[in-house]
Design a protein around this motif. Structure first.
Motif, PDB file in Angstrom:
ATOM      1  N   LEU A  16       0.818  -1.213   0.000  1.00 18.15           N
ATOM      2  CA  LEU A  16       0.000   0.000   0.000  1.00 18.15           C
ATOM      3  C   LEU A  16       0.852   1.264   0.000  1.00 18.15           C
ATOM      4  N   GLY A  17       2.038   1.180   0.594  1.00 19.19           N
ATOM      5  CA  GLY A  17       2.934   2.337   0.558  1.00 19.19           C
ATOM      6  C   GLY A  17       3.351   2.656  -0.866  1.00 19.19           C
ATOM      7  N   ASP A  18       3.558   1.600  -1.684  1.00 18.29           N
ATOM      8  CA  ASP A  18       3.908   1.817  -3.088  1.00 18.29           C
ATOM      9  C   ASP A  18       2.734   2.426  -3.849  1.00 18.29           C
ATOM     10  N   ILE A  19       1.523   1.973  -3.528  1.00 20.40           N
ATOM     11  CA  ILE A  19       0.342   2.547  -4.185  1.00 20.40           C
ATOM     12  C   ILE A  19       0.206   4.023  -3.825  1.00 20.40           C
ATOM     13  N   LEU A  20       0.465   4.353  -2.540  1.00 18.15           N
ATOM     14  CA  LEU A  20       0.332   5.741  -2.097  1.00 18.15           C
ATOM     15  C   LEU A  20       1.346   6.646  -2.783  1.00 18.15           C
ATOM     16  N   THR A  21       2.578   6.202  -2.869  1.00 21.04           N
ATOM     17  CA  THR A  21       3.640   7.055  -3.415  1.00 21.04           C
ATOM     18  C   THR A  21       3.781   6.923  -4.924  1.00 21.04           C
ATOM     19  N   GLY A  22       3.175   5.877  -5.506  1.00 20.93           N
ATOM     20  CA  GLY A  22       3.314   5.653  -6.942  1.00 20.93           C
ATOM     21  C   GLY A  22       2.070   6.028  -7.714  1.00 20.93           C
ATOM     22  N   ASN A  23       1.846   5.299  -8.806  1.00 24.61           N
ATOM     23  CA  ASN A  23       0.701   5.568  -9.674  1.00 24.61           C
ATOM     24  C   ASN A  23       0.217   4.231 -10.226  1.00 24.61           C
ATOM     25  N   TYR A  24      -0.782   3.659  -9.589  1.00 23.91           N
ATOM     26  CA  TYR A  24      -1.295   2.344  -9.974  1.00 23.91           C
ATOM     27  C   TYR A  24      -2.706   2.498 -10.535  1.00 23.91           C
ATOM     28  N   VAL A  25      -2.891   1.939 -11.734  1.00 25.45           N
ATOM     29  CA  VAL A  25      -4.174   2.059 -12.430  1.00 25.45           C
ATOM     30  C   VAL A  25      -4.716   0.667 -12.720  1.00 25.45           C
ATOM     31  N   LEU A  26      -5.968   0.461 -12.372  1.00 25.18           N
ATOM     32  CA  LEU A  26      -6.657  -0.800 -12.643  1.00 25.18           C
ATOM     33  C   LEU A  26      -7.542  -0.593 -13.876  1.00 25.18           C
TER      34      LEU A  26
ATOM     35  N   SER B  58     -15.147  -6.402 -33.067  1.00 23.91           N
ATOM     36  CA  SER B  58     -13.828  -6.015 -32.544  1.00 23.91           C
ATOM     37  C   SER B  58     -13.854  -4.730 -31.722  1.00 23.91           C
ATOM     38  N   ASN B  59     -15.027  -4.309 -31.314  1.00 24.05           N
ATOM     39  CA  ASN B  59     -15.110  -3.097 -30.484  1.00 24.05           C
ATOM     40  C   ASN B  59     -15.149  -3.472 -29.002  1.00 24.05           C
ATOM     41  N   ILE B  60     -14.381  -2.753 -28.178  1.00 21.48           N
ATOM     42  CA  ILE B  60     -14.437  -2.951 -26.728  1.00 21.48           C
ATOM     43  C   ILE B  60     -14.564  -1.597 -26.046  1.00 21.48           C
ATOM     44  N   THR B  61     -15.011  -1.617 -24.804  1.00 15.63           N
ATOM     45  CA  THR B  61     -15.030  -0.424 -23.949  1.00 15.63           C
ATOM     46  C   THR B  61     -14.164  -0.723 -22.733  1.00 15.63           C
ATOM     47  N   ALA B  62     -13.340   0.237 -22.321  1.00 13.95           N
ATOM     48  CA  ALA B  62     -12.433   0.044 -21.183  1.00 13.95           C
ATOM     49  C   ALA B  62     -12.838   0.955 -20.026  1.00 13.95           C
ATOM     50  N   ILE B  63     -12.815   0.399 -18.815  1.00 14.32           N
ATOM     51  CA  ILE B  63     -13.068   1.142 -17.573  1.00 14.32           C
ATOM     52  C   ILE B  63     -11.774   1.147 -16.772  1.00 14.32           C
ATOM     53  N   SER B  64     -11.406   2.292 -16.227  1.00  8.42           N
ATOM     54  CA  SER B  64     -10.162   2.367 -15.454  1.00  8.42           C
ATOM     55  C   SER B  64     -10.372   3.218 -14.202  1.00  8.42           C
ATOM     56  N   ILE B  65      -9.469   3.055 -13.260  1.00  8.87           N
ATOM     57  CA  ILE B  65      -9.475   3.883 -12.045  1.00  8.87           C
ATOM     58  C   ILE B  65      -8.063   3.931 -11.489  1.00  8.87           C
ATOM     59  N   ASN B  66      -7.646   5.101 -11.085  1.00 10.78           N
ATOM     60  CA  ASN B  66      -6.325   5.281 -10.496  1.00 10.78           C
ATOM     61  C   ASN B  66      -6.429   4.970  -9.005  1.00 10.78           C
ATOM     62  N   MET B  67      -5.913   3.813  -8.599  1.00  9.77           N
ATOM     63  CA  MET B  67      -6.016   3.378  -7.206  1.00  9.77           C
ATOM     64  C   MET B  67      -5.226   4.290  -6.276  1.00  9.77           C
ATOM     65  N   SER B  68      -4.130   4.838  -6.764  1.00  9.90           N
ATOM     66  CA  SER B  68      -3.319   5.738  -5.934  1.00  9.90           C
ATOM     67  C   SER B  68      -4.112   6.986  -5.573  1.00  9.90           C
ATOM     68  N   ASN B  69      -4.839   7.538  -6.546  1.00  8.69           N
ATOM     69  CA  ASN B  69      -5.651   8.725  -6.272  1.00  8.69           C
ATOM     70  C   ASN B  69      -6.777   8.418  -5.287  1.00  8.69           C
ATOM     71  N   VAL B  70      -7.373   7.228  -5.405  1.00  7.01           N
ATOM     72  CA  VAL B  70      -8.446   6.852  -4.479  1.00  7.01           C
ATOM     73  C   VAL B  70      -7.899   6.709  -3.063  1.00  7.01           C
ATOM     74  N   LEU B  71      -6.718   6.102  -2.916  1.00 10.98           N
ATOM     75  CA  LEU B  71      -6.109   5.956  -1.592  1.00 10.98           C
ATOM     76  C   LEU B  71      -5.797   7.327  -0.997  1.00 10.98           C
ATOM     77  N   ARG B  72      -5.276   8.227  -1.814  1.00 13.68           N
ATOM     78  CA  ARG B  72      -4.988   9.581  -1.326  1.00 13.68           C
ATOM     79  C   ARG B  72      -6.272  10.298  -0.916  1.00 13.68           C
ATOM     80  N   ALA B  73      -7.328  10.089  -1.696  1.00 23.23           N
ATOM     81  CA  ALA B  73      -8.616  10.702  -1.363  1.00 23.23           C
ATOM     82  C   ALA B  73      -9.152  10.149  -0.046  1.00 23.23           C
ATOM     83  N   TYR B  74      -9.012   8.836   0.153  1.00 23.35           N
ATOM     84  CA  TYR B  74      -9.522   8.210   1.373  1.00 23.35           C
ATOM     85  C   TYR B  74      -8.815   8.774   2.608  1.00 23.35           C
ATOM     86  N   ILE B  75      -7.501   8.866   2.543  1.00 26.76           N
ATOM     87  CA  ILE B  75      -6.738   9.417   3.667  1.00 26.76           C
ATOM     88  C   ILE B  75      -7.117  10.874   3.898  1.00 26.76           C
ATOM     89  N   THR B  76      -7.344  11.611   2.822  1.00 28.20           N
ATOM     90  CA  THR B  76      -7.744  13.019   2.946  1.00 28.20           C
ATOM     91  C   THR B  76      -9.096  13.147   3.628  1.00 28.20           C
TER      92      THR B  76
END
Length: 578
Positions: A237-247, A377-395
């Motif tokens: 989780l420390g790496d997620i907080l200080t880095g940039n992880y996207v799901l 051959s068409n797809i739709t992609a959903i993403s979320i930046n987990m690092s930003n969510v963790l920062r928001a939660y702590i805030t």
């Protein structure tokens, strides 16, 4: 006796008699004054028989050995159940002695109070000032400073939790969070409508693919960046907080409108086990067990639960069709969504979903519909930046704990988080010197914990209702007289955890009893003074009796001399007439 001598003697007797009568009158006045003094003394004695005192009978045994004192009320002990019993003025303000008042001033608490609860920093200044004034020992001061500030104490809350804490900055918090790992790709989805889930570390240029992902949904070169596949999907989780992880989750061909359905790409994101594990880890560090931090955590959970949730009508999108299956209302919790009018390659869709996630807090959607239809051959992609969510939660947690939100020079919240562009949020994690209060795991005795609760309650009441300084309040007799006269009141905690003001008689431990000591002193004084007055009266009576005797003798002599003079005059007239 000749006429001249007789007349002189008569004048002498008359003068002496007048002096005696005057002295007798003067003594009579003195006797009247003594009578008045005796009456006043008797009245004073009668009044003293009604004298009372206030005693503190905690055990209800009728023991009168503990006179009510400021020390009993305002020093933590069993006698007050480790809860301050405040002496308050008619406005409800706490009456403080010189030492408590000095501590309140040192903490910057105005006499009118704050009207709300301040931050832990102000509370710590108050505790440090109590130590400086000698109200508490240095050891107890350090123990209390190591415990979480109980902002609800005396305001409906319970006792301070027996958990030692310490303050850490961002780097140490990240290091502690690295003691917890999560697996973001540990999720479930419907493979008929969702092709797979990837986790990208855009800082370390690594990615991990969910083993259940199907087809060729494995992209290791996106936006011109070559990503190396990680050996496993566990991340600190420390790496997620200080880095940039996207799901990133992406749909199957021809089923891009199904991303919001049950088991679709949105579900693949929000069903990840990482969210609960991540928030639990933060709660374990920042949650101190007291009611206030619990409320802060509940608030943060409510905010991110909406942020990371599927708000779509999941009954839609079960078949092929247009992407209009999911409208603005379905996607109201998305931070960003876009789609091209023409078909884009799968790689381009995933690349754009990945890159856009860095700029937003919350879910991001990249549609892919040639002319608005689910084409081959068409797809739709959903993403979320987990690092930003963790920062928001702590805030969210820290902003709630701060009580009165800190603001910048423009009056805006200094720390904030919201769904939308990242630049619109002001994460507390961006301030590297911000101090987070975390648990250390050290144990605290129940007595120290009770004393910490006592001073947190006192601090909260001073901040909420204000205070006044009274240098005489330590004098037992003065305080008792002020209470009995209605100039001061007692404020005490009720069963609901709140403080209420009332007359001293409303406190079952405070009893008004006859002051036998003062009554005995008054009786002794009465007897002594009465004896003195009686002695004076007897002396006056003796003097008056002697004067009466002398006046009687003078009257007799006066009459004798007067008769002698009269006879001498008569003889003289007879002699000359002859």
């Amino acid at each position: 006796m000749g006429l001249a001598a007789g007349q002189a003697r008569l004048l002498t007797i008359t003068g002496r008699k007048s002096d005696c009568e005057y002295e007798s009158m003067r003594l009579s006045h003195q006797k009247l004054a003594l009578s008045r003094q005796l009456t006043d003394l008797s009245n004073e004695y009668q009044n003293s028989l009604d004298q009372t005192k206030l005693i503190y009978d905690y055990y209800g045994t009728g023991d009168q050995s503990n006179p009510l004192s400021y020390g009993i009320l305002m020093t933590p002990s069993t006698l007050n159940n480790y809860m301050p019993v405040l002496v308050t003025d008619p406005k409800g303000r706490a009456t403080l002695n010189s030492k408590y008042a000095a501590a309140a001033e040192a903490a910057g608490i105005p006499q009118e109070g704050l009207g709300s609860l301040p931050s832990e920093n102000t509370r710590n200044k108050f505790i440090e000032a109590l130590g400086g004034q000698g109200v508490i020992s240095d050891k107890l001061m350090n123990t209390i400073l190591g415990l979480p500030y109980n902002q609800a104490a005396g305001i409906g809350g319970g006792t301070t939790v027996a958990v030692q804490t310490k303050n850490v900055k961002y780097d140490e918090l990240a290091e502690l969070l690295n003691g917890y790992t999560v697996t973001p790709t540990d999720t479930v989805f419907n493979s008929e409508i969702t092709r797979g889930v990837n986790l990208y570390n855009t800082t370390g240029k690594e990615y991990y693919r969910n083993p259940a992902s199907s087809g060729d949904g494995k992209w290791d070169n996106l936006n011109g960046t070559q990503y190396k596949e990680a050996s496993n999907g566990q991340v600190g989780l420390g790496d997620i907080l200080t880095g940039n992880y996207v799901l990133v989750a992406y749909g199957q061909d021809e089923r891009n409108s199904a991303f919001g359905a049950t088991g679709g790409a949105i579900d693949a994101i929000v069903n990840s086990s990482a969210w609960e594990d991540m928030f639990d880890a933060v709660d374990n560090l920042l949650g101190l067990g007291d009611s206030y931090t619990k409320a802060a955590i509940e608030y943060a959970r409510s905010q991110v639960s909406y942020m990371v949730s599927n708000q779509c009508d999941t009954s839609k999108g079960t078949g092929s069709g247009k992407r209009a299956y999911f409208n603005d209302d379905d996607l109201k919790n998305f931070a960003y969504r876009t789609g091209g009018a023409e078909q884009a390659t799968d790689k381009k869709v995933v690349s754009q979903a990945l890159s856009k996630a860095d700029d937003y807090v919350g879910l991001v959607c990249r549609f892919n519909c040639g002319k608005g239809r689910d084409d081959d051959s068409n797809i739709t992609a959903i993403s979320i930046n987990m690092s930003n969510v963790l920062r928001a939660y702590i805030t969210y947690v820290e902003d709630y704990i701060n009580g009165v939100s800190k603001t910048d020079a423009s009056g805006n919240d200094l720390y904030s988080a919201s769904i939308g562009r990242k630049e619109e949020s002001s994460f507390v994690t961006s301030e590297k010197n911000y101090l987070y209060t975390i648990k250390t795991g050290a144990t605290v005795s129940s007595d120290d914990c009770a004393q910490a609760t006592f001073y947190d309650v006192l601090f909260n009441q001073i901040c909420q209702n204000g205070w006044t300084k009274n240098d005489k309040i330590d004098d037992n007799e003065y305080m008792q007289e002020m209470l009995k006269s209605g100039m001061l009141y007692i404020s005490k905690v009720n069963d609901d955890g709140y403080y209420y003001q009332g007359n001293y008689a409303t406190d079952s431990y405070i009893k008004e009893v006859s002051d036998d000591t003062k009554i005995a002193q008054a009786e002794a004084k009465y007897n002594t003074e009465k004896s003195k007055l009686n002695s004076k009266e007897e002396t006056l009576d003796l003097k008056m009796k002697n004067l009466d005797t002398e006046i009687s003798s003078l009257t007799t002599e006066y009459d004798t001399v007067k008769n002698t003079i009269a006879k001498n005059i008569e003889k003289s007239f007879k002699r000359y007439n002859a």
